[in-house]
Design a protein around this motif. Structure first.
Motif, mmCIF file in Angstrom:
data_model
loop_
_atom_site.group_PDB
_atom_site.id
_atom_site.type_symbol
_atom_site.label_atom_id
_atom_site.label_comp_id
_atom_site.label_asym_id
_atom_site.label_seq_id
_atom_site.Cartn_x
_atom_site.Cartn_y
_atom_site.Cartn_z
ATOM 1 N N GLU A 1 -4.289 -1.190 -16.563
ATOM 2 C CA GLU A 1 -5.655 -1.029 -16.023
ATOM 3 C C GLU A 1 -6.289 0.281 -16.496
ATOM 4 N N ARG A 2 -5.505 1.347 -16.554
ATOM 5 C CA ARG A 2 -6.040 2.641 -17.005
ATOM 6 C C ARG A 2 -6.476 2.576 -18.456
ATOM 7 N N LEU A 3 -5.671 1.903 -19.281
ATOM 8 C CA LEU A 3 -6.030 1.828 -20.700
ATOM 9 C C LEU A 3 -7.308 1.043 -20.908
ATOM 10 N N SER A 4 -7.539 0.038 -20.055
ATOM 11 C CA SER A 4 -8.724 -0.806 -20.228
ATOM 12 C C SER A 4 -9.961 -0.250 -19.529
ATOM 13 N N GLU A 5 -9.756 0.410 -18.389
ATOM 14 C CA GLU A 5 -10.895 0.856 -17.586
ATOM 15 C C GLU A 5 -11.113 2.364 -17.641
ATOM 16 N N GLY A 6 -10.177 3.111 -18.188
ATOM 17 C CA GLY A 6 -10.348 4.571 -18.252
ATOM 18 C C GLY A 6 -9.488 5.278 -17.231
ATOM 19 N N LEU B 1 0.826 -1.209 0.000
ATOM 20 C CA LEU B 1 0.000 0.000 0.000
ATOM 21 C C LEU B 1 0.858 1.255 0.000
ATOM 22 N N CYS B 2 1.974 1.213 0.708
ATOM 23 C CA CYS B 2 2.848 2.381 0.748
ATOM 24 C C CYS B 2 3.437 2.654 -0.626
ATOM 25 N N LEU B 3 3.835 1.578 -1.348
ATOM 26 C CA LEU B 3 4.368 1.766 -2.690
ATOM 27 C C LEU B 3 3.294 2.346 -3.621
ATOM 28 N N GLN B 4 2.057 1.867 -3.518
ATOM 29 C CA GLN B 4 0.964 2.404 -4.342
ATOM 30 C C GLN B 4 0.681 3.876 -3.997
ATOM 31 N N LEU B 5 0.751 4.206 -2.686
ATOM 32 C CA LEU B 5 0.540 5.596 -2.274
ATOM 33 C C LEU B 5 1.614 6.504 -2.839
ATOM 34 N N GLU B 6 2.874 6.042 -2.870
ATOM 35 C CA GLU B 6 3.952 6.855 -3.416
ATOM 36 C C GLU B 6 3.722 7.107 -4.914
ATOM 37 N N ILE B 7 3.216 6.083 -5.604
ATOM 38 C CA ILE B 7 2.934 6.268 -7.039
ATOM 39 C C ILE B 7 1.769 7.269 -7.217
ATOM 40 N N ARG C 1 8.273 -0.831 -7.926
ATOM 41 C CA ARG C 1 7.458 0.321 -8.343
ATOM 42 C C ARG C 1 7.245 0.295 -9.845
ATOM 43 N N LEU C 2 8.308 -0.060 -10.619
ATOM 44 C CA LEU C 2 8.181 -0.094 -12.078
ATOM 45 C C LEU C 2 7.153 -1.125 -12.511
ATOM 46 N N GLU C 3 7.224 -2.308 -11.921
ATOM 47 C CA GLU C 3 6.264 -3.365 -12.276
ATOM 48 C C GLU C 3 4.835 -2.942 -11.928
ATOM 49 N N LEU C 4 4.723 -2.319 -10.768
ATOM 50 C CA LEU C 4 3.370 -1.901 -10.352
ATOM 51 C C LEU C 4 2.835 -0.802 -11.264
ATOM 52 N N GLN C 5 3.705 0.124 -11.710
ATOM 53 C CA GLN C 5 3.249 1.192 -12.602
ATOM 54 C C GLN C 5 2.826 0.630 -13.953
ATOM 55 N N VAL C 6 3.551 -0.381 -14.449
ATOM 56 C CA VAL C 6 3.162 -0.995 -15.730
ATOM 57 C C VAL C 6 1.809 -1.662 -15.606
ATOM 58 N N ALA C 7 1.582 -2.316 -14.472
ATOM 59 C CA ALA C 7 0.276 -2.975 -14.280
ATOM 60 C C ALA C 7 -0.857 -1.932 -14.191
#
Length: 869
Positions: free
Chosen positions: A818-823, A788-794, A808-814
């Motif tokens: 999600e943004r491209l598919s869900e908006g 959760l802390c890593l997601q909060l930093e992003i 962080r890089l892997e999480l940002q790619v994921a």
């Protein structure tokens, strides 16, 4: 003379005279359809169809519109109907004030309705006064023991009370019924006592008759009877008014006397002269006594109201007499002053007035001693008045002597012109007649002297008088000639081809010529004037007919121009108006004010047609200004909301309403030069309102996070105490009370989630299995917190330690996938939800580095939420 010239040239110029009376107007262009009124008030005031106007008036309830209809409607019936529907005092007063003499029927109706309203408003006071009077009369019943008279009067009062009973107040009803019952009980007791006395009287009469039939020997029984009779005679006798006759049949002659008494009283009531107080009182007492003997007869029932009216008349007469008595000293002093000044003209009528005042005082029942001094003083002034009257007769004789002397002096006035001599003769004769009319007759010697002198003066004036007669005869012939000329002109003129202006000028010239002729004999003057004015009236009728025709033509032109005011085709309306202006002309003018009024109406109608373009442009400008004002009002409302509103829900609802209203207002045109500026202003207001809404929402969200942080800290202390085995002092009830003291969340879902964490920890206090589950999740929560802390930093855009850069890089790619598919999703909203997850997660091992990273993220998210996007 102009009439003679007109008669000579009538045939010569008959063919050249324009036929103005038969000139035909050019056919008017067809009038386009006029837009009819739509609303009910407009129909009542402006609809051209009278039936439609009347139907609208029947449905109206607005006093203002009904007032306008009652004043300005073209039909009298409509004005009257509009007034009939009015019941408001202010509206009726306005109609009566504004209608004036234009419609006397409406004015009278308005005044009558105002009178009825005033009567209706004054009715309670009148009813209360009448109820008070009736109750007072009932209270007086039986006080003087006039039982039969009062019983008949009660029936009369009952009939009067029945007319007011429904409107009387409860206290008056109770009072009247109480006093009525009191009198009826007293009357019943009186009847019983009367019957008892009659029975005793019969017994005594029978006893006396029995005693008289016995031998006339003194005995003990006779002595007892005499003693009883003596005692009876010694008893006090009731007053005559209260005494009742013995039971005996009523005499029919007494009823006739009662009817005659009522007739005499009615005659006295209808007389205009003052009533004789003694005579009326005698007749009233006599009538009451007779009515008591015939209580149920029709005359007895008619007597009480008649007596009441006479009593009222006597009271009023006495009041006037007392007033005249109070004024007597002042008026006596005034009479004395007039007599002292020798002013017989003022003193004589004042003396007669004082004599009539004394007569009124003497006949009104006032104590004669009060007016005795005034009577004596008035008699003392009478000789002085008679002396002035004698002086008047003496002065009249002296005046007649002077007239005789002046008339005789005219015989020696040789240098006096005949006209002045004749005038003076006539003046002296009129003065003599005036003295005769003044009431001072002349003696025969003076009359013979004056008559003889006037006859000789007349002989001197005869030549002048005969010359005057000849002149009057000449004037008579001139008037006859004018009458003949006028009759000939009226008989020969061709009214279809007449020049009206010349005819009107000739008529005025004839009137002036008639007025310039001198006087004529009285015996023929009236006949000649009747003949002249008869022919003149015939001429005036033709002139009036042409005047009315010309007035009707002008009114028709006005109506046709007024109809063009609403014509849609403006150019056609202007052309037709110009054509109608060329038709306006005057043949026989009416009164100047009527001509001016018609011209003003025609000019105003023409101006209304010519000004329609400006009016239309002004209306369009007004409409655009109203649309612009509507948009400006919406902008001002948005600015006020953006500056003062703090509730995000209310802001969101107001924002949606404003946007919908703006879209509706945007469909209406506004001035071109203001369209861009108002659009930019609206965009600025809308953005400011949106920022205000978001700021309010984030402020509420941060406040909720602060409360959530406190609740999570409480839960974490409890959970760590349980995991570390520090269970001493943990009381479930105390923990619940402490939890209840913490501020609750406004979001019910968030409150349920944090409450569930507290309930799990509280359950672990007494449940070992729940405690084991809490300990097992302790380590897993540490890994979850790191994630959760890593997601909060992003989400907050904060830096991540280098050792976690790959994660962080892997999480940002994921998240990108999600943004491209869900908006697209707002990073701030995502960060705030991650904060909720952090506090709702549960206990985890302490990691100072992770906590420092979390504090940096929280600090990065908090200022952004307060400042807005």
């Amino acid at each position: 003379m102009l009439f003679q010239r007109l008669l000579k040239r009538r045939k010569a110029n008959a063919d050249e005279t324009p036929d103005t009376s038969k000139a035909k107007a050019a056919p008017a262009a067809p009038v386009p359809q006029i837009r009819l009124p739509e609303t009910l008030p407009e129909k009542a005031r402006l609809h051209p169809d009278p039936a439609q106007r009347l139907a609208a008036i029947e449905q109206l309830d607005d006093p203002a519109v009904l007032v306008e209809c009652a004043i300005h409607d073209a039909l009298a019936a409509h004005r009257a109907r509009a007034l009939e529907r009015l019941d408001d005092r202010a509206a009726l007063e306005e109609v009566a004030r504004r209608i004036g003499k234009r419609d006397k029927r409406v004015y009278r109706m308005a005044r009558e309705k105002l009178r009825l309203i005033a009567e209706r408003e004054e009715r309670p006071q009148i009813v209360r006064a009448r109820c008070e009077e009736l109750c007072a009369q009932v209270e007086r019943l039986g006080r003087l023991a006039n039982w039969n008279q009062d019983r008949a009067l009660l029936d009369h009062l009952d009939r009067q009370w029945s007319a007011l009973q429904d409107e009387a107040e409860p206290e008056y009803q109770t009072r009247f019924e109480r006093e009525r019952a009191r009198f009826l009980d007293a009357h019943a007791a009186h009847l019983q006592e009367q019957a008892k006395r009659q029975a005793e009287a019969k017994a005594r009469t029978a006893e006396i008759q029995h005693t008289e039939s016995q031998p006339a020997e003194p005995s003990s029984s006779q002595a007892a009877s005499e003693s009883h009779a003596h005692e009876t005679s010694a008893r006090p006798v009731e007053p005559p008014a209260a005494a009742e006759p013995l039971a005996r049949p009523s005499d029919p002659r007494e009823r006739e006397r009662l009817e005659k008494t009522i007739a005499q009283l009615t005659e006295l009531l209808g007389a205009s002269k003052p009533l004789d107080h003694k005579q009326v009182r005698r007749l009233l007492d006599q009538g009451r006594a007779l009515a008591a003997r015939w209580p149920d007869s029709e005359p007895a029932l008619a007597f009480p109201p008649l007596a009441e009216r006479l009593e009222s008349r006597l009271r009023t007469q006495r009041k006037h007499a007392e007033q005249r008595l109070r004024q007597f000293p002042e008026r006596l002093a005034e009479l004395d002053a007039h007599l002292a000044e020798g002013e017989l003209k003022q003193a004589d009528p004042l003396h007669q007035s004082l004599l009539s005042a004394l007569e009124l005082i003497q006949s009104s029942g006032i104590d004669p001693s009060q007016a005795a001094d005034f009577n004596r003083r008035l008699r003392a002034l009478a000789p002085r008045l008679r002396e002035l009257q004698q002086w008047r007769r003496w002065g009249a004789d002296q005046h007649r002597e002077m007239l005789c002397t002046e008339m005789e002096s005219l015989l020696d006035a040789e240098t006096l012109p005949p006209a002045a001599l004749t005038e003076r003769l006539h003046a002296l004769q009129m003065d003599w007649k005036g003295l005769d009319k003044a009431g001072s007759p002349a003696n025969q010697a003076l009359w013979d002297r004056f008559h003889s002198a006037s006859e000789r003066v007349y002989e001197r004036c005869r030549p002048f008088i005969e010359a005057q007669a000849a002149e009057r005869e000449s004037n008579r012939l001139a008037r006859e000639q004018l009458c003949t000329q006028l009759e000939a002109f009226v008989a020969q003129v061709d009214w279809e081809r007449v020049d009206w202006k010349k005819t009107l000028h000739a008529e005025r010239e004839m009137r002036q010529s008639w007025a310039a002729i001198g006087p004529t004999e009285g015996r023929v003057r009236k006949a000649l004037e009747r003949r002249f004015h008869q022919s003149l009236r015939l001429l005036d009728r033709h002139l009036d007919a042409e005047r009315q025709r010309n007035q009707a033509l002008k009114r028709d032109l006005i109506a046709r121009v007024q109809a063009l005011v609403e014509t849609p085709d403006l150019e056609s309306a202007i052309e037709q108006t110009k054509a109608l202006q060329r038709e306006w002309h005057t043949t026989v003018p009416a009164r100047q004010k009527d001509e001016n009024r018609l011209w003003r109406e025609f000019r105003a109608a023409c101006d209304a047609v010519f000004e329609r373009r400006a009016v239309r442009q002004q209306a369009q400008a007004q409409e655009l200004a109203e649309h612009l004002a509507l948009r400006e009002a919406l902008c001002e409302e948005a600015e006020r909301l953006a500056a003062g509103e703090h509730d995000p829900k209310h802001l969101a609802a107001a924002q949606r309403d404003l946007i919908a209203r703006w879209r509706e207002a945007e469909s209406r045109p506004v001035p071109r030069q203001a369209a861009g500026q108002i659009a930019r202003r609206w965009q600025t207001c809308r953005e400011a309102l949106e920022r205000r809404r978001q700021t309010a929402e984030q402020s509420l969200r941060l406040a909720a996070l602060e409360r959530l942080e406190r609740q999570a800290a409480f839960c974490e202390r409890l959970e760590l105490a349980l995991i570390e085995g520090r269970r001493d002092g943990l009381d479930a009830e105390a923990l619940r009370c402490e939890w209840a003291d913490l501020p609750a969340q406004a979001d019910p879902g968030l409150q349920r989630a944090i409450t569930a964490r507290f309930d799990r920890a509280l359950k672990a206090v007494g449940d070992a299995a729940e405690l084991d589950s809490l300990r097992r999740s302790f380590a897993d929560n540490g890994q979850r917190r790191a994630q959760l802390c890593l997601q909060l930093e992003i989400a907050a855009g904060a830096e991540t330690p280098p050792e976690f850069a790959q994660q962080r890089l892997e999480l940002q790619v994921a998240r990108l996938a999600e943004r491209l598919s869900e908006g697209e999703e707002d990073s701030l909203q995502s960060g705030l939800r991650l904060l909720d997850d952090w506090y709702l997660l549960g206990p985890a091992p302490r990691d100072p580095a992770l906590e420092r990273r979390f504090e940096r993220v929280k600090a990065a998210l908090a200022p952004a939420s307060c400042d807005g996007p």
